[in-house]
Design an enzyme around this catalytic site. Structure first.
Site, mmCIF file in Angstrom:
data_model
loop_
_atom_site.group_PDB
_atom_site.id
_atom_site.type_symbol
_atom_site.label_atom_id
_atom_site.label_comp_id
_atom_site.label_asym_id
_atom_site.label_seq_id
_atom_site.Cartn_x
_atom_site.Cartn_y
_atom_site.Cartn_z
ATOM 1 C CE LYS C 163 -4.116 -1.553 2.485
ATOM 2 N NZ LYS C 163 -4.840 -1.391 3.760
ATOM 3 N N GLY C 169 -8.099 5.468 -1.957
ATOM 4 C CA GLY C 169 -8.851 5.269 -3.203
ATOM 5 C C GLY C 169 -8.315 4.165 -4.090
ATOM 6 C CD GLU C 205 -2.374 -3.406 5.869
ATOM 7 O OE1 GLU C 205 -1.955 -2.655 6.755
ATOM 8 O OE2 GLU C 205 -3.563 -3.459 5.548
ATOM 9 C CB ILE C 208 -8.103 -9.214 5.202
ATOM 10 C CG1 ILE C 208 -7.199 -8.449 6.170
ATOM 11 C CG2 ILE C 208 -9.166 -10.029 5.915
ATOM 12 C CD1 ILE C 208 -6.569 -9.261 7.244
ATOM 13 C CD GLU C 293 -7.957 4.617 4.388
ATOM 14 O OE1 GLU C 293 -6.906 4.229 3.857
ATOM 15 O OE2 GLU C 293 -8.783 5.352 3.836
ATOM 16 N NE ARG C 297 -12.169 11.822 2.888
ATOM 17 C CZ ARG C 297 -12.781 10.707 2.512
ATOM 18 N NH1 ARG C 297 -14.089 10.622 2.539
ATOM 19 N NH2 ARG C 297 -12.103 9.655 2.123
ATOM 20 C CB VAL C 300 -19.456 10.014 -0.274
ATOM 21 C CG1 VAL C 300 -20.625 9.967 -1.247
ATOM 22 C CG2 VAL C 300 -18.252 10.675 -0.925
ATOM 23 N NE ARG C 343 -20.523 6.584 -2.477
ATOM 24 C CZ ARG C 343 -19.245 6.837 -2.197
ATOM 25 N NH1 ARG C 343 -18.410 7.178 -3.171
ATOM 26 N NH2 ARG C 343 -18.792 6.725 -0.969
#
Lengths: 175, 518, 504
Positions: C163, C169, C205, C208, C293, C297, C300, C343
């Site tokens: 990562k 994203g 890492e 999973i 993580e 903020r 959405v 969405r």
């Protein structure tokens, strides 16, 4: 040699997955499900745009493109591609498909030197004639390189943000 | 009617003989190749029971020398006659591949010549349905002279009556020049071919392997050579399209084109037109979106769609009246004029001029295509054809400048001083000697080289150039165009201009003919 | 009651979230400033703003919403004393948050320090580790070469995931299943990370397999109170892009919810978090969860949490930024009912969810007691290629999951959008899918369990075929060429006829 013999009495809409829907002429504004005929209406108004009314429900429709006897219809947000065939053209298609064994391909080359801005297709995508494949910037203009044929993309050699020379291979399409 | 009397015996015998000749077995043979028979094609083209065949019973010429076998048949492999297409008189001939491969013998040729002459005398369109193996070898030079007579007739009729060829099978050798001389050529994909020398000869002489289709198939001629103007995937669609196509054309060069009742579905004021040109002047859009928003609904019939794609040509209708449309296509090669698009445009404009079809030009052209290829192949010569054609045409000529109109290409594309009748510009138009970037680079070379921040300076100068020079208002104020218009009223403006030009007549100085840069 | 210091908020964002923020600000009697851009000069979010700053002269390719200096200048010029960054753009940019503070502007969001720490995944991992949060095993910090990666991978066992340290994203992420793939994947991930985030650092890492994506909504105030508002499940995603979210999750029971929620609060406290934030976890088949993580903020998908808690998260953000203390404790938070958010994006499901920008010709969204629609477009708006492809968020409520799905199915059939292709056919399929209905789906649902990305009823293709045939008939068989008036072509003025005939 009776003239009537050659009047087209039936049309087939052939889907891209080769499903065949037949309609007799003159075209009726009903569709038969089992034993019942249901009325189909094509309508348009300010609020909804163009839609089909069937069994009391409105479905949004749009004619995305059409060229000759090929139509792409957006129906309830899903696109369908049909070719409209007459009984004879269907027969002709079978004849030609059986005699033309070998697979032909079309190679798309850069028509002029420039920079690839975007590649709009991937290997395996189905394209129609006239559909943009690659956007090439040349002469300070973004040019769409369009597919000259109907087919399936087999190779994509163009990469975004790379420069190409005239006649560099961009995309290969299987007919 | 009782036809058993003695006078009718011979009549009946012949009748049944010809029915036998066109037997279902014969038709089956043609169908198995994916083709229709000549009769089926004729029946599809003409309105119900209106086709009148002539010379159905002529027989092939006798052979002076015995070489090869000549089938004794009625009609000599071609059906000729006249009938109604959508109610109008049209002449046609259809070659019959089932009889001696549709080969052209002298009798066959004379039948064609006869119907050509009739069509010219009557001032009616003529359609050639071509499906022929070529000259009949057994008949030798007679067959060749037959071709010559056919060519001569086509050339005499050129510009007087519309002549259209539909290639529905092979057309090889000298035979290809008959369609090549006519106004428009339709081809059927996969079952029609045109070439001067066939794959076998190519293999022998150049040792190149090429298939019939690869050498002269419909796709090749539609895209690469430009010989075919319209191609379709099957014969029925080809003929349906041909019928539709005919509806745009007048019967001859004295008449006006036919008129169709307009369904009124296109508004005179169309606000959608304001949104088509992208904000970014370097972004492409499809000029056909502009055209279809202006002309009558579904009325655009594009010609040579696959050839010289940076210029769109085609027929359309405005209030039911035929117009010829010539438009730069920003979507293809940014709409530049190259050799193919110039010659395509020139030929189309000349056709419109010959048959009293007003030419409407939609202009968005960044210039001529630069490059060694183009220069060496003669873009000067070919570009001049387009210039010549525009200038020479005396039909009403109207230009709408959509966006770019730069340099020589601006002049060529029907500018007002080249005889354009009306010239309108959208507010998005950029009329100048060259594009902003080029102009700034030339005029401010020194300043840019010395500047500490050339990028910003260039940006500023480009903006200044657009404000001061590359806009439609300066041309408008100095009379080089007639009016800057709101895109939404384009249809209205064109219609009233056409109305004003209805009786346009230009006195051309007497001459044998001009000398176009061919 | 506290005095509201925030008088006027600059919305440093556009679209749906700008509309959403202004709605709450309006209710709180706070004025808003919106920025008009050249790309969307007539966007819907401008209509509800009290002040519009015209930035259409700016034709730079970088959106103004990413231009820190410009935004600060706009805020100062328009007398705004607070900035709400929305999501995306500068929402998780610590430098931007600091710049706001430096210019005496209230940044409606967490502290620059918290943004920085959680934004860097390596630091976030260290903090999580120190707070005893369960995590997938992995490298202690960034790794610099593939040999190092192989050593760690051997230790924790394949498959592993590489990562990007500054990522998000889905970019800069690569799954490695065998050691001989490591070199290639390491280079790809690192290059991608450098390109996307200007930082090539990556870490490794344990990967999973087939997890569920569960995230907890956090609220913290500046007085040190931190609570969670329950979880959201966002397992329906394609290439790490979330498509459908729901709250709560059918995979959690009260016990697990409490356990995970406590952990989420704990990590937020570790960075003295204030404002709204989201702690993301992966939940494996055996109900083990791993910290992934924290997003610093508003998300959405925040409306689903609002629906089941009855809170207005934007209001809470504003109040917290204003220095107010939270008015409720963890025990006051009760989750009621079930909410699902679809969405609806301008994407072509049939072309692998490729964006399909264009003009929205007509837009009719359903209304009703169980429906909420958050949108930033209306009929006539354009979905532009330079921004995201969202058209609207359809949020549907039910007393339980079954009812929410039933309501969602009905609502989806009532959405009417013309002009671009949308993700509607995908949702219509999804709500009918057994695996979705019984809640057993994971993040690999779209890649693994779907045969078809869209739903059409049995007769839809036939109706489309009928339409194609009808068009063909109209254009070719009873075309108006049949009604051509050829006689009309022969009628012309004597003047012209004379000229034409005497031409030759």
């Amino acid at each position: 040699m009776g003239n009537e013999k050659l009047q087209i009495k039936k049309l087939y809409a052939l889907s891209s997955e080769n499903r065949k829907y037949s309609f007799s002429l003159p075209l009726k504004h009903t569709i038969r499900i089992g034993k019942r005929e249901y009325e189909v209406k094509l309508k348009a108004d300010e609020k909804y745009g163009t839609y089909i009314l069937w069994k009391n429900r409105k479905y949004p429709v749009e004619i995305v493109r059409s060229s000759q006897n090929k139509y792409e219809i957006l129906f309830n947000d899903i696109s369908y591609t049909f070719t409209i065939e007459t009984p004879f053209s269907l027969q002709r298609m079978k004849v030609l498909n059986s005699t033309r064994g070998k697979i032909e391909k079309e190679i798309i080359k850069a028509p002029m030197p420039g920079k690839i801005i975007d590649v709009l297709v991937r290997e395996g995508s189905v394209v129609l004639r006239g559909e943009p494949l690659v956007i090439l910037e040349a002469m300070k203009m973004q040019n769409e390189i369009i597919s000259p044929v109907h087919g399936t993309i087999v190779k994509v050699l163009a990469k975004p943000n790379t420069n190409v020379m005239k006649d560099d291979l961009l995309v290969e399409i299987k007919l | 009617m009782d036809l058993s009397g003695k006078y009718y015996k011979a009549f009946n015998d012949r009748q049944s003989a010809i029915e036998k000749q066109y037997s279902p077995k014969q038709a089956e043979k043609q169908h198995s190749k994916g083709k229709l028979t000549a009769h089926e094609r004729i029946n599809l083209l003409f309105d119900n029971s209106t086709f009148e065949e002539i010379d159905a019973f002529v027989t092939p010429a006798d052979q002076p020398v015995e070489f090869g076998k000549v089938e004794r048949s009625y009609g000599d492999g071609v059906i000729v006659g006249h009938g109604k297409v959508n109610g109008r008189l049209v002449f046609a001939y259809a070659q019959d591949f089932t009889i001696m491969g549709g080969s052209l013998g002298i009798v066959h040729a004379k039948k064609i010549a006869k119907i050509q002459e009739m069509a010219l005398k009557m001032g009616s369109p003529i359609i050639a349905l071509i499906d022929s193996g070529g000259a009949r070898i057994q008949e030798g030079v007679a067959s060749l002279s037959g071709y010559a007579a056919i060519f001569q007739n086509i050339i005499h009729s050129s510009g007087i009556i519309p002549q259209i060829s539909v290639i529905m099978g092979p057309a090889a050798g000298g035979a290809v020049y008959s369609p090549a001389l006519t106004d428009f050529v339709f081809m059927v994909n996969h079952t029609s071919y045109m070439f001067v020398t066939g794959p076998n000869v190519v293999k022998e002489v150049l040792n190149e392997d090429v298939s019939f289709e690869g050498l002269g198939g419909a796709e090749v001629h539609a895209r690469k050579s430009g010989v075919a103007h319209m191609i379709y995937d099957d014969e029925e669609n080809t003929i349906l399209a041909l019928k539709k196509f005919l509806s745009y054309l007048p019967s001859n060069n004295v008449e006006n084109p036919p008129v169709v009742a307009d369904d009124g579905s296109i508004n005179e004021i169309n606000e959608k037109l304001r949104d088509i040109i992208p904000e970014d002047p370097n972004k492409a859009y499809d000029v056909k979106d502009v055209i279809t928003q202006i002309v009558d609904r579904n009325s655009l019939f594009e010609t040579s769609e696959l050839f010289g794609g940076s210029l769109v040509t085609g027929f359309a209708r405005l209030n039911g009246k035929t117009i010829g449309v010539v438009a730069n296509q920003p979507k293809v090669l940014a709409g530049v004029l190259d050799i193919d698009s110039s010659t395509k445009g020139a030929r189309f404009i000349r056709f419109c001029d010959a048959f009293n079809i007003p030419v409407i030009t939609f202009e968005d052209v960044p210039g001529f295509l630069p490059g060694v290829d183009q220069e060496h192949a003669g873009i000067i010569r070919h570009g001049a054809k387009l210039l010549f054609a525009y200038s020479e045409a005396t039909v009403p000529k109207i230009t709408i400048i959509l966006r770019k109109a730069y340099g020589g290409a601006f002049i060529v594309m029907n500018s007002k001083n080249l005889g354009g009748d009306f010239s309108f510009a959208w507010p998005s138009a950029e009329i100048a000697v060259m594009g902003p970037d080029g102009a700034v680079a030339i005029l401010y070379r020194k300043e840019l080289a010395e500047s500490k921040n050339p990028v910003d300076l260039k940006k500023e100068l480009v903006k200044k150039y657009r404000d001061k020079i590359a806009n439609p208002f300066i041309a408008d104020e100095s009379g080089y165009i007639d009016e800057v218009i709101d895109p939404a009223v384009t249809r209205k403006k064109i219609l009233s201009a056409l109305n004003a030009l209805n009786n346009k007549w230009v006195k051309v100085p007497a001459r044998k003919h001009g000398n176009m840069p061919l | 009651m506290n005095l509201m210091k925030i008088k006027r908020i600059l919305i440093a964002n556009r679209g749906e979230i700008a509309v959403r923020i202004m709605k709450t600000a309006h209710l709180m009697k706070i004025e808003t400033v919106a920025v008009r851009t050249v790309v969307e000069p007539n966007a819907m979010y401008l209509a509800t703003a009290d002040v519009i700053f015209d930035n259409t002269e700016d034709i730079s390719e970088i959106p103004v919403f990413l231009n820190i200096e410009k935004l600060i200048a706009i805020a100062l010029e328009t007398n705004a004393n607070a900035i709400h960054p929305g999501y995306g753009f500068l929402a998780e940019n610590a430098y931007f948050a600091q710049k706001c503070i430096d210019n005496s502007l209230i940044f409606i969001g967490p502290s620059p320090d918290a943004i920085y720490k959680m934004g860097n995944k390596t630091i976030a991992r260290k903090i999580a580790l120190a707070s005893g949060i369960p995590m997938a095993m992995g490298s202690e910090g960034n790794i610099t070469n593939e040999e190092e990666a192989v050593v760690i991978a051997e230790k924790i066992g394949y498959p592993v995931i590489i990562k990007a340290a500054s990522g998000g994203g889905g970019r800069g992420m690569r799954i490695v299943r065998k050691s001989d793939e490591m070199e290639k994947m390491f280079i790809i991930a690192s290059k991608e990370a450098e390109k996307a985030f200007n930082d090539p650092s990556v870490f490794v890492e344990k990967y999973i397999e087939n997890p569920k994506h569960i995230e907890f909504q956090i609220l913290g105030d500046t007085k040190g109170n931190v609570i969670h508002l329950g979880e959201r499940e966002c397992s329906i995603q394609r290439k790490h892009q979330k498509l459908l979210e729901e709250a709560p999750s059918s995979a959690l029971d009260e016990k697990l919810r409490k356990k995970m929620g406590d952990m989420a609060v704990q990590i937020a406290k570790a960075v003295d978090y204030h404002s709204a934030g989201t702690v993301e976890f992966l939940l494996d088949n055996d109900k083990n969860f791993y910290f992934m993580e924290m997003n610093t903020r508003i998300q959405v998908e925040h409306p689903v949490t609002e629906v089941i808690t009855g809170l207005d998260l934007i209001e809470q953000q504003i109040r917290i930024a204003n220095g107010e203390e939270l008015r409720f404790k963890q025990s006051d938070i009760k989750l009621k009912g079930w909410a699902i958010e679809c969405r609806i994006n301008a994407e072509d499901v049939q072309a692998g969810f490729a964006p399909d920008p264009g003009k929205i010709e007509s837009l009719n969204m359903p209304t009703g007691p169980y429906i909420r629609v958050d949108t930033g477009v209306q009929a006539g708006s354009s979905i532009v290629a330079s921004y995201d492809s969202m058209i609207a968020k359809l949020i549907v409520r039910g007393k339980d999951r079954k009812e929410a799905i039933k309501n969602c199915k009905m609502a989806l059939d009532k959405v009417w959008i013309k002009g671009t292709k949308t993700t509607l056919p995908f949702f219509r399929m999804l709500v009918r899918h057994q695996k979705f209905q019984d809640g057993t789906f994971t993040t690999s649902f779209i890649e693994k369990d779907l045969e078809k990305y869209y739903f059409n009823s049995e007769y839809e293709e036939m109706l489309a075929a009928w339409l194609a045939t009808k068009l063909f008939v109209e254009e070719n068989l009873n075309d108006n060429s049949i009604n051509v008036n050829f006689e009309h072509g022969k009628v012309m003025s004597p003047w012209l006829l004379n000229k034409r005939i005497n031409q030759f």
